[in-house]
Write a protein that holds these residues in place. Structure first.
Motif, PDB file in Angstrom:
ATOM      1  N   ASN A 320     -30.426  -2.876  11.850  1.00  0.00           N
ATOM      2  CA  ASN A 320     -28.959  -3.059  12.233  1.00  0.00           C
ATOM      3  C   ASN A 320     -28.209  -3.965  11.354  1.00  0.00           C
ATOM      4  O   ASN A 320     -27.129  -3.599  11.147  1.00  0.00           O
ATOM      5  CB  ASN A 320     -28.779  -3.721  13.745  1.00  0.00           C
ATOM      6  N   ARG A 356     -21.651   4.108   8.245  1.00  0.00           N
ATOM      7  CA  ARG A 356     -20.325   4.807   8.525  1.00  0.00           C
ATOM      8  C   ARG A 356     -19.325   3.823   7.980  1.00  0.00           C
ATOM      9  O   ARG A 356     -18.893   2.846   8.798  1.00  0.00           O
ATOM     10  CB  ARG A 356     -20.142   5.076   9.761  1.00  0.00           C
ATOM     11  N   LEU A 357     -18.851   3.602   6.687  1.00  0.00           N
ATOM     12  CA  LEU A 357     -18.205   2.652   5.991  1.00  0.00           C
ATOM     13  C   LEU A 357     -16.830   3.175   6.024  1.00  0.00           C
ATOM     14  O   LEU A 357     -16.555   4.072   5.516  1.00  0.00           O
ATOM     15  CB  LEU A 357     -18.736   2.111   4.782  1.00  0.00           C
ATOM     16  N   ASN A 358     -15.871   2.292   6.571  1.00  0.00           N
ATOM     17  CA  ASN A 358     -14.261   2.817   6.462  1.00  0.00           C
ATOM     18  C   ASN A 358     -14.102   4.136   7.026  1.00  0.00           C
ATOM     19  O   ASN A 358     -13.249   4.872   6.580  1.00  0.00           O
ATOM     20  CB  ASN A 358     -13.939   2.704   5.043  1.00  0.00           C
ATOM     21  N   ASN A 359     -14.947   4.732   7.877  1.00  0.00           N
ATOM     22  CA  ASN A 359     -14.990   6.059   8.180  1.00  0.00           C
ATOM     23  C   ASN A 359     -15.585   6.184   9.613  1.00  0.00           C
ATOM     24  O   ASN A 359     -16.298   5.474  10.231  1.00  0.00           O
ATOM     25  CB  ASN A 359     -15.949   6.892   7.538  1.00  0.00           C
ATOM     26  N   LEU A 360     -15.092   7.318  10.303  1.00  0.00           N
ATOM     27  CA  LEU A 360     -15.717   7.511  11.701  1.00  0.00           C
ATOM     28  C   LEU A 360     -17.161   8.162  11.335  1.00  0.00           C
ATOM     29  O   LEU A 360     -18.055   8.223  12.327  1.00  0.00           O
ATOM     30  CB  LEU A 360     -15.017   8.397  12.511  1.00  0.00           C
ATOM     31  N   VAL A 361     -17.023   9.149  10.518  1.00  0.00           N
ATOM     32  CA  VAL A 361     -18.329   9.879  10.153  1.00  0.00           C
ATOM     33  C   VAL A 361     -18.802   9.358   9.075  1.00  0.00           C
ATOM     34  O   VAL A 361     -18.353   8.511   8.165  1.00  0.00           O
ATOM     35  CB  VAL A 361     -17.627  11.515   9.889  1.00  0.00           C
ATOM     36  N   GLU A 364     -24.203  12.283   6.730  1.00  0.00           N
ATOM     37  CA  GLU A 364     -25.502  12.606   7.294  1.00  0.00           C
ATOM     38  C   GLU A 364     -26.021  14.025   6.582  1.00  0.00           C
ATOM     39  O   GLU A 364     -25.288  14.864   6.755  1.00  0.00           O
ATOM     40  CB  GLU A 364     -25.698  12.657   8.762  1.00  0.00           C
ATOM     41  N   SER A 365     -27.153  13.965   5.937  1.00  0.00           N
ATOM     42  CA  SER A 365     -27.578  15.370   5.615  1.00  0.00           C
ATOM     43  C   SER A 365     -28.412  16.118   6.612  1.00  0.00           C
ATOM     44  O   SER A 365     -28.768  15.478   7.628  1.00  0.00           O
ATOM     45  CB  SER A 365     -28.574  15.136   4.562  1.00  0.00           C
ATOM     46  N   ASP A 366     -28.155  17.325   6.574  1.00  0.00           N
ATOM     47  CA  ASP A 366     -28.577  18.143   7.754  1.00  0.00           C
ATOM     48  C   ASP A 366     -30.312  18.036   7.688  1.00  0.00           C
ATOM     49  O   ASP A 366     -30.687  18.272   8.835  1.00  0.00           O
ATOM     50  CB  ASP A 366     -28.316  19.506   7.604  1.00  0.00           C
ATOM     51  N   LYS A 368     -33.796  16.646   7.865  1.00  0.00           N
ATOM     52  CA  LYS A 368     -34.712  15.504   8.039  1.00  0.00           C
ATOM     53  C   LYS A 368     -35.973  15.423   7.502  1.00  0.00           C
ATOM     54  O   LYS A 368     -36.496  14.151   7.551  1.00  0.00           O
ATOM     55  CB  LYS A 368     -34.486  14.965   9.676  1.00  0.00           C
TER      56      LYS A 368
ATOM     57  N   ASP B  30     -25.126   5.699  16.613  1.00  0.00           N
ATOM     58  CA  ASP B  30     -24.219   4.662  16.376  1.00  0.00           C
ATOM     59  C   ASP B  30     -23.069   4.800  17.017  1.00  0.00           C
ATOM     60  O   ASP B  30     -22.128   5.780  17.328  1.00  0.00           O
ATOM     61  CB  ASP B  30     -23.806   4.877  14.849  1.00  0.00           C
ATOM     62  N   SER B  59     -11.467  -4.993   6.570  1.00  0.00           N
ATOM     63  CA  SER B  59     -10.986  -3.910   6.087  1.00  0.00           C
ATOM     64  C   SER B  59     -11.693  -2.505   6.563  1.00  0.00           C
ATOM     65  O   SER B  59     -10.868  -1.413   6.552  1.00  0.00           O
ATOM     66  CB  SER B  59     -10.997  -3.871   4.475  1.00  0.00           C
ATOM     67  N   HIS B  60     -12.807  -2.745   6.808  1.00  0.00           N
ATOM     68  CA  HIS B  60     -13.437  -1.410   7.516  1.00  0.00           C
ATOM     69  C   HIS B  60     -12.660  -1.115   8.751  1.00  0.00           C
ATOM     70  O   HIS B  60     -12.383   0.213   9.043  1.00  0.00           O
ATOM     71  CB  HIS B  60     -14.961  -1.730   7.761  1.00  0.00           C
ATOM     72  N   ILE B  63      -9.031   0.469   7.822  1.00  0.00           N
ATOM     73  CA  ILE B  63      -9.076   1.647   7.280  1.00  0.00           C
ATOM     74  C   ILE B  63      -9.226   2.675   8.373  1.00  0.00           C
ATOM     75  O   ILE B  63      -8.544   3.775   8.507  1.00  0.00           O
ATOM     76  CB  ILE B  63      -9.983   1.736   6.218  1.00  0.00           C
ATOM     77  N   VAL B  64     -10.234   2.509   9.461  1.00  0.00           N
ATOM     78  CA  VAL B  64     -10.431   3.411  10.194  1.00  0.00           C
ATOM     79  C   VAL B  64      -9.145   3.275  11.296  1.00  0.00           C
ATOM     80  O   VAL B  64      -8.507   4.236  11.820  1.00  0.00           O
ATOM     81  CB  VAL B  64     -11.758   3.083  10.989  1.00  0.00           C
ATOM     82  N   LYS B  67      -6.555   5.431  10.508  1.00  0.00           N
ATOM     83  CA  LYS B  67      -6.582   6.877  10.649  1.00  0.00           C
ATOM     84  C   LYS B  67      -6.464   7.060  12.459  1.00  0.00           C
ATOM     85  O   LYS B  67      -6.050   8.307  12.770  1.00  0.00           O
ATOM     86  CB  LYS B  67      -7.986   7.413  10.592  1.00  0.00           C
ATOM     87  N   PHE B 217     -31.588  15.475  15.777  1.00  0.00           N
ATOM     88  CA  PHE B 217     -30.381  15.698  14.969  1.00  0.00           C
ATOM     89  C   PHE B 217     -29.824  16.959  14.974  1.00  0.00           C
ATOM     90  O   PHE B 217     -30.515  17.927  15.062  1.00  0.00           O
ATOM     91  CB  PHE B 217     -30.339  15.256  13.335  1.00  0.00           C
ATOM     92  N   ILE B 249     -18.087  13.868  16.203  1.00  0.00           N
ATOM     93  CA  ILE B 249     -17.130  12.707  15.613  1.00  0.00           C
ATOM     94  C   ILE B 249     -16.613  13.529  14.581  1.00  0.00           C
ATOM     95  O   ILE B 249     -17.403  14.256  13.570  1.00  0.00           O
ATOM     96  CB  ILE B 249     -17.803  11.557  15.171  1.00  0.00           C
ATOM     97  N   GLN B 250     -15.220  13.617  14.383  1.00  0.00           N
ATOM     98  CA  GLN B 250     -14.469  14.195  13.147  1.00  0.00           C
ATOM     99  C   GLN B 250     -13.970  12.989  12.621  1.00  0.00           C
ATOM    100  O   GLN B 250     -13.973  11.766  12.810  1.00  0.00           O
ATOM    101  CB  GLN B 250     -13.566  15.180  13.798  1.00  0.00           C
ATOM    102  N   ASP B 251     -13.344  13.449  11.288  1.00  0.00           N
ATOM    103  CA  ASP B 251     -12.599  12.636  10.323  1.00  0.00           C
ATOM    104  C   ASP B 251     -11.611  11.598  11.228  1.00  0.00           C
ATOM    105  O   ASP B 251     -11.525  10.252  10.812  1.00  0.00           O
ATOM    106  CB  ASP B 251     -12.042  13.239   9.470  1.00  0.00           C
TER     107      ASP B 251
END
Lengths: 395, 266
Positions: A320, A356-361, A364-366, A368, B30, B59-60, B63-64, B67, B217, B249-251
């Motif tokens: 974490n 997930r930096l500065n982002n909601l998404v 992740e690669s498909d 595993k 998450d 800033s994290h 920025i979110v 959005k 996943f 979760i989308q953008d």
């Protein structure tokens, strides 16, 4: 800097490479990350640091891990200001190789290095870095090496469409020029001495640093960790990576590499007992390190022998507190070495966490199930497949 | 804030309930999108928010937040948002001896400390100002996340005490809300974390639990959200209401759908 000159790349060409590759909207040029405090992060600025590029998704500044295959899996590269934690394989063979790729990439790009180790002198670590494949005359050797693995039939000329035999038989990969993002290395050759001498690096060898007395009051961190944090903070401040030093405004990345963190050589007993005295030493260290990285233009790789940690709950805490966590599992000495399913691979690579930096998404690669194999000049990561690999992508 | 989640929770920024403790937890995934949701929700509801952000930088969230339609910088400037940046404070505390007690003072202490300084900070931040300035509706405390406090050496009891004090002040005295995030370690035996999670679950009015899918996943369904409404103070004769949804979760938003009804499947 001499290192940059030999690469043949400079800020200008890196910038233009970015320009051609990115989208048309202006925002992809902006570095909107939480890095480099001391500058107002309101206006967009064009980034021109060698060896970096903005992420296609959100404009975050990325550096290469030294392994283009791994960069692809992490969404383009390692974000500046983050920690990449590598869970070591049992005999620390492949994790130390990834560690060296990371440092070699730093030298090739002209970044400043900070190498910390408790068991090996950083100068020796740097001597053992793999040689970068930079020139075009290496490309011929490289192609031969890959083709050797193919069956003889593939060398028979195509008789029907004679024009097509001139086209490459697979995706054109391999070293093209040294100003690209991410380079290839020859694991069997050592890095040329002049590249090391031209680079700027700082070494932290624990047995040398531990002898001096401690001035700060104890906060339940192991002595080694306290010294290392002070060392890192000192370099960041003195060389201006956090923008707070008024004299020096750095326009370079600091690559921090910490080897075998958490092992008993650092004075930590987390690998020896389940509930030791310094049970929170490592997590506090990671927390303060995260704070240092988030406010500076630096990137950190840590290899950790997590398979030795007795208290499994601690591994969850460590995960974490890190941004990217990659686990390596080598097949050496295990039953999988002789398993026909895994005969093409040297081990498995597990991407345990992506930030997930500065982002909601997150990116992740498909897939595993990934296996890796190390050839002389190529470290490939592929979809695991017992049969013919349909999706094998040699990076 | 995510409009679909508001519908599921049956709230809007104008008529949200007060005096409640909301527990967010995530298991094998998450759950930080829930934190972003509540942060933007309460800022839009014109509440005074104290955000103890221990795991990411300002800033994290900023920025979110942009959005999602809130500007954290402006909220901080006009006094609506009090932001405690844990990472930056940790660096300050560690390298320089502080003259006055700092909210995260426990980082310097050798033994397991307590969170009294942090509570004082929260109380100071959220106390109603009598100067008659722009009135905020009610105070809200948001913590991301409490498991970090455990990994930094504090005991589960110390954290539970802190939440208890915060609830007494923020929820009962000031008629505000408290929202906290705790990671669920799942099958890993983390005793302290389990104590914390169980203790908070019994005190919460609303529990939002984000879980990864049991089958692994999936690109189209990122996880499952369990919503549990509770009445901790009343007797348990009434059954707690519980709903489960899956989400993607989308953008800029998160879409929710009933189990098995993902648009990718239909």
């Amino acid at each position: 800097m001499a290192a940059v000159a030999t690469c043949g790349g400079d800020a200008g060409s890196a910038g233009s490479a970015v320009a051609t590759g990115s989208k048309s909207n202006v925002t992809s040029f902006q570095r909107r990350g939480p890095r480099a405090s001391g500058t107002n992060d309101s206006g967009p600025r064009l980034v021109s640091i060698t060896g970096t590029r903005p992420s296609v998704r959100n404009g975050q500044l990325l550096v290469s891990t030294g392994l283009p295959a791994l960069d692809q899996l992490l969404g383009g590269g390692l974000a500046v200001g983050t920690v990449l934690l590598i869970e070591e394989d049992k005999y620390n063979i492949y994790s130390s190789l990834l560690f060296k790729y990371f440092l070699a990439e730093g030298i090739v790009n002209g970044h400043t290095l900070l190498v910390a180790s408790a068991n090996e002198d950083p100068a020796n670590i740097l001597q053992e870095l793999p040689a970068p494949l930079l020139d075009d005359n290496c490309k011929k050797e490289f192609d031969e090496d890959v083709y050797n693995h193919k069956t003889p039939e593939s060398n028979i000329k195509m008789k029907i469409a004679w024009r097509y035999q001139l086209l490459p038989k697979m995706e054109q990969i391999g070293p093209v020029s040294s100003s690209r993002f991410g380079h290839y290395y020859d694991a069997s050759k050592r890095i040329p001495q002049e590249l090391i001498e031209a680079s700027k690096w700082h070494g932290f060898f624990l047995p040398e640093k531990i002898s001096s007395t401690l001035k700060v009051e104890p906060c339940s961190l192991t002595h080694g960790y306290i010294k290392l944090l002070q060392f890192i903070q000192n370099i960041i401040y003195e060389e201006g990576f956090d923008g707070s030093n008024p004299q020096k405004k750095q326009k370079n990345i600091l690559r921090i590499g910490i080897q075998n963190l958490g092992s008993p050589l650092w004075g930590d007993d987390i690998c020896c007992t389940e509930n030791g005295d310094s049970s929170h030493s490592l997590t506090k260290f990671l927390y303060v390190l995260r704070g240092l990285l988030r406010t500076s233009l630096s990137v950190c790789i840590i290899t950790m022998p997590t398979h030795l940690i007795q208290n499994k709950a601690v591994i969850a805490h460590i995960t974490n507190l890190s941004d990217i966590v990659v686990g390596l599992e080598s097949f050496i000495g295990s039953e999988r070495e002789t398993n026909p399913l895994y005969k093409d691979y040297h081990g498995l690579i597990h991407i345990r966490q992506i930030p997930r930096l500065n982002n909601l998404v997150c990116d992740e690669s498909d897939v595993k199930d990934l296996g890796f194999k190390l050839k002389r000049k190529l470290f490939t990561i592929e979809l695991e497949s017992g049969f013919a690999s349909f999706h094998s992508a040699h990076f | 804030m995510f409009p679909e989640l508001n519908n599921l929770l049956n709230t809007t920024p104008d008529r949200a309930e007060q005096g409640k403790l909301t527990l967010l937890c995530d298991a094998k995934t998450d759950g930080s999108f829930l934190v972003h949701h509540f942060l933007s929700f309460y800022l839009k509801a014109n509440c005074k928010v104290c955000f103890v952000a221990l795991i990411q930088s300002f800033s994290h969230y900023n920025i979110v937040g942009q959005k999602l339609g809130v500007n954290l910088t402006m909220a901080r400037e006009r006094g609506q948002l009090v932001f405690l940046e844990g990472l930056k404070s940790a660096v300050d505390i560690f390298f320089q001896a502080q003259e006055k007690p700092h909210p995260l003072q426990f980082l310097r202490e050798a033994n397991a400390g307590n969170l009294k300084p942090l509570f004082e900070f929260v109380r100071e931040a959220l106390k109603p100002v009598d100067s008659g300035e722009a009135g905020w509706t009610y105070p809200v405390l948001l913590v991301d996340d409490l498991s970090v406090l455990l990994s930094l050496g504090l005991g589960a009891v110390a954290v539970l005490d802190f939440i208890h004090y915060c609830r007494a002040t923020v929820c009962w005295e000031l008629k505000g809300n408290v929202v906290v995030l705790v990671h669920d370690s799942g099958d890993v035996e983390d005793e302290e974390n389990d104590i914390l999670l169980n203790g908070l679950s019994h005190q919460s009015h609303l529990i939002l639990r984000a879980e990864g899918l049991a089958t692994g996943f999936c690109r189209d369904v990122h996880g499952q959200l369990r919503i549990l409404w509770r009445r901790p103070s009343q007797s348990t004769s009434q059954r707690d209401q519980s709903l489960t949804y899956q989400y993607k979760i989308q953008d800029r938003s998160v879409s929710f759908f009933a189990k098995g009804m993902s648009p990718a499947v239909l």
